[in-house]
Structure formats: structure tokens, C-alpha cells
Design an enzyme around this catalytic site. Structure first.
Site, PDB file in Angstrom:
ATOM      1  CE  LYS A 158       0.718   1.913   3.414  1.00 13.73           C
ATOM      2  NZ  LYS A 158       1.928   2.440   4.141  1.00 13.73           N
ATOM      3  CE1 TYR A 170      -1.825   0.273   7.546  1.00 14.75           C
ATOM      4  CE2 TYR A 170      -0.447   2.198   7.251  1.00 14.75           C
ATOM      5  CZ  TYR A 170      -0.596   0.839   7.254  1.00 14.75           C
ATOM      6  OH  TYR A 170       0.466   0.039   6.963  1.00 14.75           O
TER       7      TYR A 170
HETATM    8  P1  NAD Z   1      12.315   1.210   2.209  1.00 14.86           P
HETATM    9  O1  NAD Z   1      12.785   2.516   1.700  1.00 14.86           O
HETATM   10  O2  NAD Z   1      12.859   0.734   3.521  1.00 14.86           O
HETATM   11  O3  NAD Z   1      12.596   0.070   1.130  1.00 14.86           O
HETATM   12  C1  NAD Z   1      12.437   0.271  -0.250  1.00 14.86           C
HETATM   13  C2  NAD Z   1      13.302  -0.721  -0.994  1.00 14.86           C
HETATM   14  O4  NAD Z   1      13.207  -0.430  -2.384  1.00 14.86           O
HETATM   15  C3  NAD Z   1      14.785  -0.640  -0.615  1.00 14.86           C
HETATM   16  O5  NAD Z   1      15.290  -1.934  -0.483  1.00 14.86           O
HETATM   17  C4  NAD Z   1      15.411   0.047  -1.818  1.00 14.86           C
HETATM   18  O6  NAD Z   1      16.772  -0.348  -2.030  1.00 14.86           O
HETATM   19  C5  NAD Z   1      14.533  -0.461  -2.947  1.00 14.86           C
HETATM   20  N1  NAD Z   1      14.589   0.379  -4.149  1.00 14.86           N
HETATM   21  C6  NAD Z   1      14.754  -0.090  -5.403  1.00 14.86           C
HETATM   22  N2  NAD Z   1      14.799   0.908  -6.277  1.00 14.86           N
HETATM   23  C7  NAD Z   1      14.688   2.053  -5.575  1.00 14.86           C
HETATM   24  C8  NAD Z   1      14.674   3.426  -5.923  1.00 14.86           C
HETATM   25  N3  NAD Z   1      14.764   3.829  -7.198  1.00 14.86           N
HETATM   26  N4  NAD Z   1      14.539   4.329  -4.942  1.00 14.86           N
HETATM   27  C9  NAD Z   1      14.412   3.949  -3.655  1.00 14.86           C
HETATM   28  N5  NAD Z   1      14.416   2.648  -3.251  1.00 14.86           N
HETATM   29  C10 NAD Z   1      14.549   1.716  -4.212  1.00 14.86           C
HETATM   30  O7  NAD Z   1      10.727   1.269   2.254  1.00 14.86           O
HETATM   31  P2  NAD Z   1       9.744   0.288   3.029  1.00 14.86           P
HETATM   32  O8  NAD Z   1       9.409   0.889   4.327  1.00 14.86           O
HETATM   33  O9  NAD Z   1      10.237  -1.095   3.014  1.00 14.86           O
HETATM   34  O10 NAD Z   1       8.421   0.446   2.114  1.00 14.86           O
HETATM   35  C11 NAD Z   1       8.273  -0.224   0.886  1.00 14.86           C
HETATM   36  C12 NAD Z   1       6.800  -0.323   0.518  1.00 14.86           C
HETATM   37  O11 NAD Z   1       6.130  -1.048   1.542  1.00 14.86           O
HETATM   38  C13 NAD Z   1       6.071   1.004   0.415  1.00 14.86           C
HETATM   39  O12 NAD Z   1       5.092   0.920  -0.584  1.00 14.86           O
HETATM   40  C14 NAD Z   1       5.408   1.160   1.762  1.00 14.86           C
HETATM   41  O13 NAD Z   1       4.259   1.985   1.741  1.00 14.86           O
HETATM   42  C15 NAD Z   1       5.067  -0.260   2.073  1.00 14.86           C
HETATM   43  N6  NAD Z   1       4.969  -0.524   3.516  1.00 14.86           N
HETATM   44  C16 NAD Z   1       3.867  -1.121   3.996  1.00 14.86           C
HETATM   45  C17 NAD Z   1       3.732  -1.380   5.338  1.00 14.86           C
HETATM   46  C18 NAD Z   1       2.523  -2.078   5.852  1.00 14.86           C
HETATM   47  O14 NAD Z   1       2.329  -2.100   7.065  1.00 14.86           O
HETATM   48  N7  NAD Z   1       1.706  -2.671   5.005  1.00 14.86           N
HETATM   49  C19 NAD Z   1       4.745  -0.998   6.211  1.00 14.86           C
HETATM   50  C20 NAD Z   1       5.880  -0.408   5.705  1.00 14.86           C
HETATM   51  C21 NAD Z   1       5.980  -0.169   4.342  1.00 14.86           C
END
Ligand code: NAD
Length: 410
Positions: free
Chosen positions: A168, A253
Site C-alpha cells: 500500500k 490506514y
Molecule cells: P524502504 O525505503 O525501507 O525500502 C524500499 C526498498 O526499495 C529498498 O530496499 C530500496 O533499495 C529499494 N529500491 C529499489 N529501487 C529504488 C529506488 N529507485 N529508490 C528507492 N528505493 C529503491 O521502504 P519500506 O518501508 O520497506 O516500504 C516499501 C513499501 O512497503 C512502500 O510501498 C510502503 O508503503 C510499504 N509498507 C507497507 C507497510 C505495511 O504495514 N503494510 C509498512 C511499511 C511499508
């Protein structure tokens, strides 16, 4: 001393919960292996019939479990959510397992290969990703990338012939969501959104209490979700690939909670940005926002999101009582109460249940409760919220009516 209203509400909830519990048992909800851990978690609590009607997964997964099949999941993007939540959650799933990873960082690949025993042949980077089409170990691709990358990777995964979970918010625009849904339909693959709270007992209880008017007609809902955002994920602050900000990240949310508590889609929204207290940090995104949904019957949901303040609450006030979750949207530690007492429900491994439910939908060929269409509904609402904040006008909400059937609105 309880007054008559409180007593009748308590009786009504008790009878309602008793009926649901028996119904759930008779239809096999919470049956087999899925039931055991939660029944034992509940064993320490008070009388199950008083507050403990846990709706449970939409489907009994016994048949799927008996098939002995475990679907392979490939995580795309090994950031915070994959590392902290999804990887560990996949160690507990019964119907799926971590089979592959997609990452642009070789050090991360090595770490994950060792930790989770992922074979070299199941490790991809963003250039080799499409070759996943030839890998029979991988049934489900889970997109855990920054929001603006969801569309591209969902479409590529669908073209590779894989079922998909997308985090999401589903995408940046309704048009992107539609393209993702179309690609999955064309490939005849299932698409679900990472809406973990639909598999969480307190939230399922809220859906049932709210939608079945156990606390009477809901007049007012409050949804607050705020956190102090670190600089760790620059895209969340609008840098790099962008697509962050508290409205997209947390507003989804609040939007979800307002809808599944009321059991209706709001008809309009008004919204106001919070003033920026840190102009540098929030140069590219909003720092926070208040928005209010209006429902057709005149009731409202007041929502507040922030990247600079911590709050985490869902409250609904009805003509016969109220309910509240605080904290409401966390991975664990959710606590709930109603005007008739504490919600005596367990905290569960949300992501484990979410992924097992999707695997079950694939194995049993059933629709997911959290489909792409629901993700598109919410992205449409987020767009209306932004329009309301930008224009200062009340904006009509015009999205598809998609609901999670767990609420069972009568
Ligand atoms: P994050 O920034 O920690 O991770 C993103 C990942 O994408 C990293 O591993 C990064 O290296 C990779 N990536 C690849 N290409 C990239 C680019 N061009 N720019 C930036 N990063 C790149 O983020 P996250 O917290 O893991 O979130 C990822 C997704 O998960 C989002 O859509 C977020 O909304 C969702 N999320 C959902 C929940 C939930 O409770 N459902 C919780 C956290 C995150």
C-alpha cells in the site's frame, strides 16, 4: 453501576458474539491449524462469549493445508518492511514460503541468501527480474518497493505469469491502478494489496461491530495516524523516486478504517494541510493533514495524519455506544475497548495471516478480500483528499464500491 443502556448494549454484544462464534465454528472459521495458536492465545483471557468473537480468516484453510502445497514467494525490494516484517513473517506461514528475492544490492542478496537459505538461481536484480517467468519455484511476487515503482513491477510480474501482492498505497494514481488490474486480468493472475489489518482480530471485530450497528448508527469516526518520520527512507520525504508523504503513507490506514468501520464509502471530503514547522525536512511533501469524510447519512470521519507527531487511534461513536483501538494500526500491541468493556482479543502475526490467506485464495481459487480494486478505490480517495486540500473545496468522492466481506454488513 451500569445503566440500562450499557447493560442492554452489553447483552446485545454478548448475544451477537455468541451467535457469531457458533456460526464461525459451524462454518469452520478458525479451524484446524489456524485455530490452535489463537485459541491458546485466548485461553488466558476472560469468557470468550463476553468480548471474544474473533472473526478469523475468511476461509477455513484446512483443505489447502491438507494439500501439503506451499507456494513460493519472491520479495521485490529488501528495505525496512521486507527485512523487519515480511521475511520473518514468511518463516511462520503455513501455505507459502520465501523462495526468491529481488534486490539491486549484492550485499543484501548475500545476507538474505544466508539467512533464509535462498538458492542462487532464485536471486534476481531489477534488470534480470523478468526472468522470474521461467522459475517454477516462484508462484507469488510481493512488491515492496517505493510507491511510484509499484505500477511497473506489478505489470512486469503479471507478464511473468505470477500472482501478486502489492504494498500500500497500491500506486500513485487511479490510472496506474487500472493498468495494474488490467495486466493481472490479462495474465489471469490474482492481485492483492498488503492490507495486513484486514487479517487482524481487533480490526475484524471493529468491522463487525460497526457494520452490524452493535453500537447503533455510527455518527462519528476518528482516525489518527502519525509518526515522526526519519530520514532513513528518503523517498518517503519526497526525495529520489518520491511518492511519500503522510497522506499516502498513513492516510490510507485512516481511509480504510473509516470505510470498514462504517461499512460505506464516504460521499465527500474536506481537507487542510498542517502548517510546516520544519520547512527543510518537509520541503517536498506535506508535513501533515487533517481531512474529514462525510457519509451519505451526514455522519463524519475526522482523520489526522502527520510525519512530525505521534498518534495512533481509531474511535467510533454510535447512538448506543462506542469502540476504540489505541494503538490501532501497529504491527503488534493493538488494544481495543468498547463502551461495554475491553476487547479481549489476541494480537496475531498479521503479515503471516495476510500472506497465508492470499496463498489459500490461489490454491482454492477464491477471490482475495483485499483485491487490486480495493487498492484502486483507496488511491481514488487519496486523490480526492489532495484535491480538497489544494482547492479548499469539499470534493465529491466517486470510486467503486468495494468492501471486505468480513464485516458482513446487513
Ligand atoms: P524502504 O525505503 O525501507 O525500502 C524500499 C526498498 O526499495 C529498498 O530496499 C530500496 O533499495 C529499494 N529500491 C529499489 N529501487 C529504488 C529506488 N529507485 N529508490 C528507492 N528505493 C529503491 O521502504 P519500506 O518501508 O520497506 O516500504 C516499501 C513499501 O512497503 C512502500 O510501498 C510502503 O508503503 C510499504 N509498507 C507497507 C507497510 C505495511 O504495514 N503494510 C509498512 C511499511 C511499508
Amino acid at each position: 453501576m451500569k445503566n440500562i443502556n450499557q447493560l442492554s448494549l452489553q447483552n446485545e454484544m454478548s448475544m451477537y458474539n455468541r451467535r457469531r462464534f457458533l456460526k464461525n465454528l459451524s462454518f469452520g472459521f478458525w479451524s484446524g491449524a489456524m485455530m490452535l495458536p489463537y485459541l491458546s492465545a485466548m485461553a488466558g483471557g476472560s469468557d470468550l462469549f463476553d468480548t471474544g468473537a474473533i472473526p478469523g480468516p475468511a476461509d477455513a484453510i484446512t483443505d489447502a493445508l491438507q494439500s501439503g502445497k506451499k507456494l513460493g514467494v519472491a520479495l521485490v525490494g529488501l528495505g525496512k518492511y521486507s527485512e523487519g516484517e515480511l521475511g520473518p513473517a514468511l518463516e511462520k506461514t503455513k501455505l507459502c514460503k520465501l523462495a526468491g528475492i529481488v534486490t539491486g544490492t549484492p550485499e543484501k542478496a548475500n545476507k538474505w541468501k544466508k539467512k533464509y537459505n535462498v538458492p542462487d538461481k532464485n536471486v534476481y536484480n531489477y534488470q534480470t527480474f523478468d526472468r522470474i517467468a521461467d522459475n517454477p519455484d516462484i508462484d507469488i511476487v510481493y512488491i515492496v518497493l517505493p510507491n511510484p515503482m509499484h505500477e511497473e513491477y506489478v505489470i512486469r510480474a503479471a507478464k511473468a505469469g505470477k500472482h501478486i501482492i502489492c504494498e500500500k498505497p497500491m500506486a500513485m494514481t487511479v490510472q496506474e491502478c487500472q493498468a495494474m488490474i488490467d495486466a493481472c486480468k490479462k495474465a489471469d493472475r490474482k492481485l492483492s494489496i498488503g492490507y495486513r489489518l484486514h487479517f487482524e482480530p481487533h480490526h475484524q471485530n471493529v468491522m463487525q461491530i460497526g457494520q452490524n450497528k452493535i453500537i447503533g448508527d455510527i455518527k462519528k469516526i476518528i482516525c489518527d495516524d502519525g509518526q515522526v518520520q526519519s530520514e532513513e527512507s528518503p523517498w518517503r520525504l519526497g526525495r529520489g523516486v518520491g511518492g511519500g508523504g503522510p497522506v499516502r503513507d498513513l492516510g490510507v490506514y485512516c481511509t480504510q478504517a473509516a470505510i470498514y468501520t462504517k461499512g460505506e464509502i464516504p460521499v465527500s471530503v474536506i481537507a487542510k494541510y498542517h502548517p510546516k514547522t520544519d520547512v527543510e525536512k518537509f520541503k517536498l511533501i506535506e508535513e501533515g493533514m487533517n481531512f474529514q469524510f462525510q457519509f451519505a447519512d451526514g455522519s463524519t470521519a475526522d482523520c489526522k495524519v502527520s510525519f512530525n507527531e505521534k498518534f495512533n487511534k481509531l474511535r467510533a461513536e454510535g447512538t448506543k455506544g462506542w469502540l476504540e483501538l489505541d494503538p490501532a494500526y501497529e504491527y503488534k500491541g493493538i488494544e481495543g475497548k468498547t463502551s461495554s468493556g475491553k476487547m479481549d482479543l489476541p494480537n496475531v502475526p498479521q503479515q503471516t495471516l495476510q500472506m497465508d490467506d492470499f496463498a489459500n485464495c490461489i490454491i482454492s481459487n477464491k477471490p482475495t478480500r483485499v483485491p487490486g480494486e480495493m487498492g484502486m478505490r483507496d488511491v481514488g480517495i487519496l486523490q480526492s483528499i489532495f484535491e480538497a486540500a489544494e482547492t479548499g473545496n469539499k470534493v465529491k468522492i466517486n470510486v467503486n464500491h468495494v468492501m471486505d466481506p468480513v464485516g458482513n454488513k446487513k
